[in-house]
Design a protein around this motif. Structure first.
Motif, PDB file in Angstrom:
ATOM      1  N   ASN A 197     102.887 119.830  30.240  1.00 23.33           N
ATOM      2  CA  ASN A 197     102.530 118.788  31.202  1.00 23.33           C
ATOM      3  C   ASN A 197     101.465 117.832  30.681  1.00 23.33           C
ATOM      4  N   ARG A 198     101.337 117.744  29.366  1.00 20.40           N
ATOM      5  CA  ARG A 198     100.259 116.909  28.837  1.00 20.40           C
ATOM      6  C   ARG A 198     100.519 115.434  29.083  1.00 20.40           C
ATOM      7  N   LYS A 199      99.441 114.740  29.304  1.00 20.05           N
ATOM      8  CA  LYS A 199      99.465 113.301  29.560  1.00 20.05           C
ATOM      9  C   LYS A 199      99.107 112.553  28.278  1.00 20.05           C
ATOM     10  N   ALA A 200      99.354 111.272  28.289  1.00 23.38           N
ATOM     11  CA  ALA A 200      99.105 110.439  27.109  1.00 23.38           C
ATOM     12  C   ALA A 200      97.632 110.436  26.698  1.00 23.38           C
ATOM     13  N   ASP A 201      96.722 110.606  27.651  1.00 21.72           N
ATOM     14  CA  ASP A 201      95.296 110.552  27.314  1.00 21.72           C
ATOM     15  C   ASP A 201      94.708 111.912  26.938  1.00 21.72           C
ATOM     16  N   SER A 202      95.525 112.968  26.874  1.00 19.53           N
ATOM     17  CA  SER A 202      94.992 114.261  26.453  1.00 19.53           C
ATOM     18  C   SER A 202      94.741 114.233  24.945  1.00 19.53           C
ATOM     19  N   GLU A 203      93.825 115.080  24.504  1.00 22.09           N
ATOM     20  CA  GLU A 203      93.442 115.115  23.091  1.00 22.09           C
ATOM     21  C   GLU A 203      93.403 116.546  22.594  1.00 22.09           C
ATOM     22  N   GLU A 204      94.040 116.797  21.459  1.00 22.49           N
ATOM     23  CA  GLU A 204      93.958 118.111  20.833  1.00 22.49           C
ATOM     24  C   GLU A 204      92.585 118.269  20.200  1.00 22.49           C
ATOM     25  N   THR A 205      92.095 119.488  20.202  1.00 19.45           N
ATOM     26  CA  THR A 205      90.807 119.787  19.610  1.00 19.45           C
ATOM     27  C   THR A 205      90.822 121.231  19.121  1.00 19.45           C
TER      28      THR A 205
ATOM     29  N   VAL B  56      92.356 120.465  40.134  1.00 13.95           N
ATOM     30  CA  VAL B  56      93.354 119.895  39.223  1.00 13.95           C
ATOM     31  C   VAL B  56      93.314 120.606  37.880  1.00 13.95           C
ATOM     32  N   ALA B  57      92.134 120.868  37.371  1.00 12.50           N
ATOM     33  CA  ALA B  57      92.024 121.499  36.063  1.00 12.50           C
ATOM     34  C   ALA B  57      92.502 122.944  36.093  1.00 12.50           C
ATOM     35  N   VAL B  58      92.154 123.692  37.119  1.00 12.53           N
ATOM     36  CA  VAL B  58      92.602 125.064  37.215  1.00 12.53           C
ATOM     37  C   VAL B  58      94.119 125.101  37.357  1.00 12.53           C
ATOM     38  N   ALA B  59      94.668 124.181  38.111  1.00  8.47           N
ATOM     39  CA  ALA B  59      96.115 124.139  38.293  1.00  8.47           C
ATOM     40  C   ALA B  59      96.828 123.762  37.003  1.00  8.47           C
ATOM     41  N   GLY B  60      96.133 123.142  36.061  1.00  8.35           N
ATOM     42  CA  GLY B  60      96.750 122.694  34.817  1.00  8.35           C
ATOM     43  C   GLY B  60      97.500 123.778  34.073  1.00  8.35           C
TER      44      GLY B  60
ATOM     45  N   ARG C 279      91.961 118.745  25.480  1.00  7.97           N
ATOM     46  CA  ARG C 279      91.133 118.042  26.463  1.00  7.97           C
ATOM     47  C   ARG C 279      92.057 117.268  27.397  1.00  7.97           C
ATOM     48  N   TYR C 280      91.767 117.307  28.688  1.00  3.64           N
ATOM     49  CA  TYR C 280      92.565 116.557  29.661  1.00  3.64           C
ATOM     50  C   TYR C 280      91.715 116.273  30.895  1.00  3.64           C
ATOM     51  N   ASN C 281      92.240 115.491  31.809  1.00  2.00           N
ATOM     52  CA  ASN C 281      91.519 115.112  33.033  1.00  2.00           C
ATOM     53  C   ASN C 281      90.121 114.574  32.735  1.00  2.00           C
ATOM     54  N   LYS C 282      90.060 113.670  31.751  1.00  3.55           N
ATOM     55  CA  LYS C 282      88.785 113.052  31.392  1.00  3.55           C
ATOM     56  C   LYS C 282      88.610 111.820  32.260  1.00  3.55           C
ATOM     57  N   ALA C 283      87.686 111.908  33.207  1.00  7.08           N
ATOM     58  CA  ALA C 283      87.451 110.769  34.085  1.00  7.08           C
ATOM     59  C   ALA C 283      86.008 110.783  34.559  1.00  7.08           C
ATOM     60  N   GLY C 284      85.326 109.679  34.357  1.00  5.76           N
ATOM     61  CA  GLY C 284      83.976 109.519  34.871  1.00  5.76           C
ATOM     62  C   GLY C 284      83.050 110.666  34.546  1.00  5.76           C
ATOM     63  N   MET C 285      82.752 111.446  35.544  1.00  6.67           N
ATOM     64  CA  MET C 285      81.777 112.523  35.437  1.00  6.67           C
ATOM     65  C   MET C 285      82.400 113.854  35.024  1.00  6.67           C
ATOM     66  N   SER C 286      83.705 113.880  34.726  1.00  6.49           N
ATOM     67  CA  SER C 286      84.400 115.147  34.508  1.00  6.49           C
ATOM     68  C   SER C 286      85.169 115.202  33.200  1.00  6.49           C
ATOM     69  N   CYS C 287      85.444 116.425  32.783  1.00  8.22           N
ATOM     70  CA  CYS C 287      86.343 116.696  31.663  1.00  8.22           C
ATOM     71  C   CYS C 287      86.860 118.118  31.825  1.00  8.22           C
ATOM     72  N   ALA C 288      88.121 118.314  31.518  1.00 12.72           N
ATOM     73  CA  ALA C 288      88.708 119.650  31.528  1.00 12.72           C
ATOM     74  C   ALA C 288      89.233 119.955  30.135  1.00 12.72           C
ATOM     75  N   LEU C 289      89.281 121.226  29.824  1.00  9.16           N
ATOM     76  CA  LEU C 289      89.649 121.679  28.495  1.00  9.16           C
ATOM     77  C   LEU C 289      90.401 122.992  28.622  1.00  9.16           C
ATOM     78  N   GLY C 290      91.565 123.076  28.001  1.00 10.19           N
ATOM     79  CA  GLY C 290      92.293 124.332  27.900  1.00 10.19           C
ATOM     80  C   GLY C 290      92.118 124.885  26.507  1.00 10.19           C
ATOM     81  N   VAL C 291      91.933 126.202  26.392  1.00  5.59           N
ATOM     82  CA  VAL C 291      91.702 126.847  25.098  1.00  5.59           C
ATOM     83  C   VAL C 291      92.654 128.022  24.953  1.00  5.59           C
ATOM     84  N   GLY C 292      93.359 128.066  23.816  1.00  6.98           N
ATOM     85  CA  GLY C 292      94.234 129.193  23.510  1.00  6.98           C
ATOM     86  C   GLY C 292      93.433 130.334  22.922  1.00  6.98           C
TER      87      GLY C 292
END
Length: 192
Positions: free
Chosen positions: A119-127, A9-13, A136-149
């Motif tokens: 495609n950002r979701k409501a729970d994504s966070e800029e950092t 899911v994160a790679v597909a983001g 930051r996106y796909n934050k669930a339980g044991m995971s977190c994904a992050l895209g960086v420019g």
């Protein structure tokens, strides 16, 4: 040890917007080429921040070399494996009993963080990581994904799954993903 995929899911983001056929634009209150150019730029970047100090992600061709051996040791990451992203570029994941980390460069689509922002979701966070915009996106339980420019046309994702809290810093998954991203950024040369 059996290898399992940790980050589809994160790679597909980064590639999601590349599959859509429409891109939203901004309404313009004035006419002329200047207004049209502003609308066109907004449509392309989807609100993604510009990168003030671009780096060259293409300079490191092997995605498993985006993190140095001493950095991997510090992170507790091991057992690298190269895979193919949805946009046709190789990415690397490191998977062991404690941790799964994947770093997926995007130097081919030419949109930087714009695909994630589209495609950002409501729970994504800029950092911000070492002065570079991130999401930051796909934050669930044991995971977190992050895209960086890395630049306005290049980006990478870090996908993190903690399988066992072997280190205290694993507890804050997103902060740890940002640590990984910072290490990748420190290894990249400036853009020419």
């Amino acid at each position: 040890m059996r290898r399992t995929a940790i980050i589809p899911v994160a790679v597909a983001g980064l590639g999601l917007a590349a599959c859509t056929s429409t891109t939203p634009g901004l309404a313009s209150t004035s006419s002329g080429s200047q207004s049209s150019a502003a609308t066109s730029t907004a449509a392309i970047d989807n609100g993604a921040p510009k990168v003030a100090t671009p780096k060259n992600l293409k300079a490191i061709a092997d995605p498993c070399q985006l993190l140095a051996p001493q950095q991997l040791q510090e992170l507790g990451a091991s057992n690298p494996s190269t895979k193919q992203s949805p946009w046709g570029e190789k990415y690397c994941d490191w998977l062991n009993d404690n941790l799964g980390v994947a770093v997926a460069p995007d130097t081919t689509q030419g949109r930087g963080l714009a695909n994630l922002y589209a495609n950002r979701k409501a729970d994504s966070e800029e950092t911000t990581i070492h002065g570079h915009p991130g999401l930051r996106y796909n934050k669930a339980g044991m995971s977190c994904a992050l895209g960086v420019g890395v630049s306005d046309t290049q980006a990478f994702t870090v996908s993190l799954t903690v399988r066992r809290d072997a280190k205290p810093e694993y507890k804050d998954r997103c902060a740890f993903a940002e640590k990984v991203a910072g290490m990748v950024l420190s290894n990249l040369p400036p853009a020419n």
